[in-house]
Design a protein around this motif. Structure first.
Motif, PDB file in Angstrom:
ATOM      1  N   LEU A  77       0.929   4.134  -2.847  1.00 20.81           N
ATOM      2  CA  LEU A  77       0.638   5.512  -2.438  1.00 20.81           C
ATOM      3  C   LEU A  77       1.816   6.439  -2.751  1.00 20.81           C
ATOM      4  O   LEU A  77       1.620   7.587  -3.164  1.00 20.81           O
ATOM      5  N   THR A  78       3.037   5.936  -2.570  1.00 25.80           N
ATOM      6  CA  THR A  78       4.223   6.724  -2.899  1.00 25.80           C
ATOM      7  C   THR A  78       4.279   7.000  -4.401  1.00 25.80           C
ATOM      8  O   THR A  78       4.598   8.123  -4.829  1.00 25.80           O
ATOM      9  N   LEU A  79       3.968   5.992  -5.199  1.00 27.00           N
ATOM     10  CA  LEU A  79       3.919   6.188  -6.645  1.00 27.00           C
ATOM     11  C   LEU A  79       2.942   7.297  -7.000  1.00 27.00           C
ATOM     12  O   LEU A  79       3.254   8.185  -7.796  1.00 27.00           O
ATOM     13  N   HIS A  80       1.745   7.257  -6.390  1.00 23.83           N
ATOM     14  CA  HIS A  80       0.729   8.265  -6.699  1.00 23.83           C
ATOM     15  C   HIS A  80       1.136   9.649  -6.189  1.00 23.83           C
ATOM     16  O   HIS A  80       0.709  10.662  -6.756  1.00 23.83           O
ATOM     17  N   ALA A  81       1.954   9.707  -5.147  1.00 27.23           N
ATOM     18  CA  ALA A  81       2.460  10.998  -4.670  1.00 27.23           C
ATOM     19  C   ALA A  81       3.501  11.563  -5.635  1.00 27.23           C
ATOM     20  O   ALA A  81       3.604  12.777  -5.814  1.00 27.23           O
ATOM     21  N   LEU A  82       4.266  10.668  -6.279  1.00 26.59           N
ATOM     22  CA  LEU A  82       5.305  11.103  -7.213  1.00 26.59           C
ATOM     23  C   LEU A  82       4.748  11.384  -8.608  1.00 26.59           C
ATOM     24  O   LEU A  82       5.241  12.265  -9.312  1.00 26.59           O
ATOM     25  N   SER A 132       0.834  -1.206   0.000  1.00 26.34           N
ATOM     26  CA  SER A 132       0.000   0.000   0.000  1.00 26.34           C
ATOM     27  C   SER A 132       0.868   1.254   0.000  1.00 26.34           C
ATOM     28  O   SER A 132       0.599   2.211  -0.739  1.00 26.34           O
ATOM     29  N   ILE A 133       1.920   1.255   0.817  1.00 25.44           N
ATOM     30  CA  ILE A 133       2.826   2.415   0.875  1.00 25.44           C
ATOM     31  C   ILE A 133       3.514   2.616  -0.471  1.00 25.44           C
ATOM     32  O   ILE A 133       3.667   3.750  -0.938  1.00 25.44           O
ATOM     33  N   ALA A 134       3.913   1.516  -1.116  1.00 28.87           N
ATOM     34  CA  ALA A 134       4.575   1.631  -2.422  1.00 28.87           C
ATOM     35  C   ALA A 134       3.654   2.276  -3.456  1.00 28.87           C
ATOM     36  O   ALA A 134       4.070   3.180  -4.185  1.00 28.87           O
ATOM     37  N   TYR A 148       3.406  -2.220  -7.758  1.00 29.49           N
ATOM     38  CA  TYR A 148       2.689  -3.103  -6.833  1.00 29.49           C
ATOM     39  C   TYR A 148       3.312  -4.496  -6.797  1.00 29.49           C
ATOM     40  O   TYR A 148       3.561  -5.053  -5.725  1.00 29.49           O
ATOM     41  N   GLU A 167       1.805   1.226 -12.411  1.00 30.66           N
ATOM     42  CA  GLU A 167       1.208   0.894 -11.118  1.00 30.66           C
ATOM     43  C   GLU A 167       1.346  -0.603 -10.827  1.00 30.66           C
ATOM     44  O   GLU A 167       1.684  -0.990  -9.708  1.00 30.66           O
TER      45      GLU A 167
END
Length: 166
Positions: free
Chosen positions: A103-108, A99-101, A121, A117
């Protein structure tokens, strides 16, 4: 040279090496993961997606823990509650890592492609799964003794019985 403990086996079960255990871990865990990816959308038609995902995750963790106890690590017996809780903890950590990975992708990247994605994942899932395998093999499904070696019995002292007087 100190050797790492290996999973407990019954006298009838062949000891399992790390590579063979890892292959079985991938087959059972990956196979269950594929089934779950099909089950979540079906169940989500009846309830909110997050609830469906949570229920499927709980059910698949219970199933996988039993499969790992009996076949992946060949303990020759059911997992038991302690191992289920430990396995659930490692599954929760793996879930958090993936989940963190993502979410980090979506933040970047505000809108990454589906391929990007999935790569993020699956990479996080593979890394978390490897860590989970090591934790299950070295901690959850192992003991320092094997069941094929009999436990030494404590020495007992037999005291004479007092004579009964009639």
């Amino acid at each position: 040279m100190k050797t790492l403990p290996t999973p407990t086996t019954t006298p009838n079960a062949a000891p399992t090496g790390p590579f063979a255990s890892f292959v079985r871990f991938v087959v059972f865990g990956g196979g269950t993961g594929v089934l779950c990816s099909l089950a979540v959308p079906l169940l989500a038609a009846l309830m909110p997606w997050t609830l469906a995902n949570a229920l499927i995750t709980i059910a698949s963790t219970l199933l996988c823990t039993e499969l790992h106890a009996r076949y992946t690590f060949r303990t020759g017996r059911r997992a038991g509650w302690r191992r289920h809780w430990q396995s659930a903890g490692s599954a929760a950590a793996a879930y958090a890592a993936t989940s963190i990975a993502v979410l980090t992708l979506h933040a970047l990247q505000s809108s990454p492609s589906m391929l990007t994605e999935q790569v993020v994942y699956l990479s996080a899932s593979a890394l978390a799964g490897t860590g989970r395998f090591l934790l299950l093999r070295l901690v959850v499904f192992t003991t320092t003794e094997t069941r094929s070696t009999p436990r030494p019995r404590p020495a007992t002292t037999v005291l004479p019985r007092p004579a009964l007087s009639v």
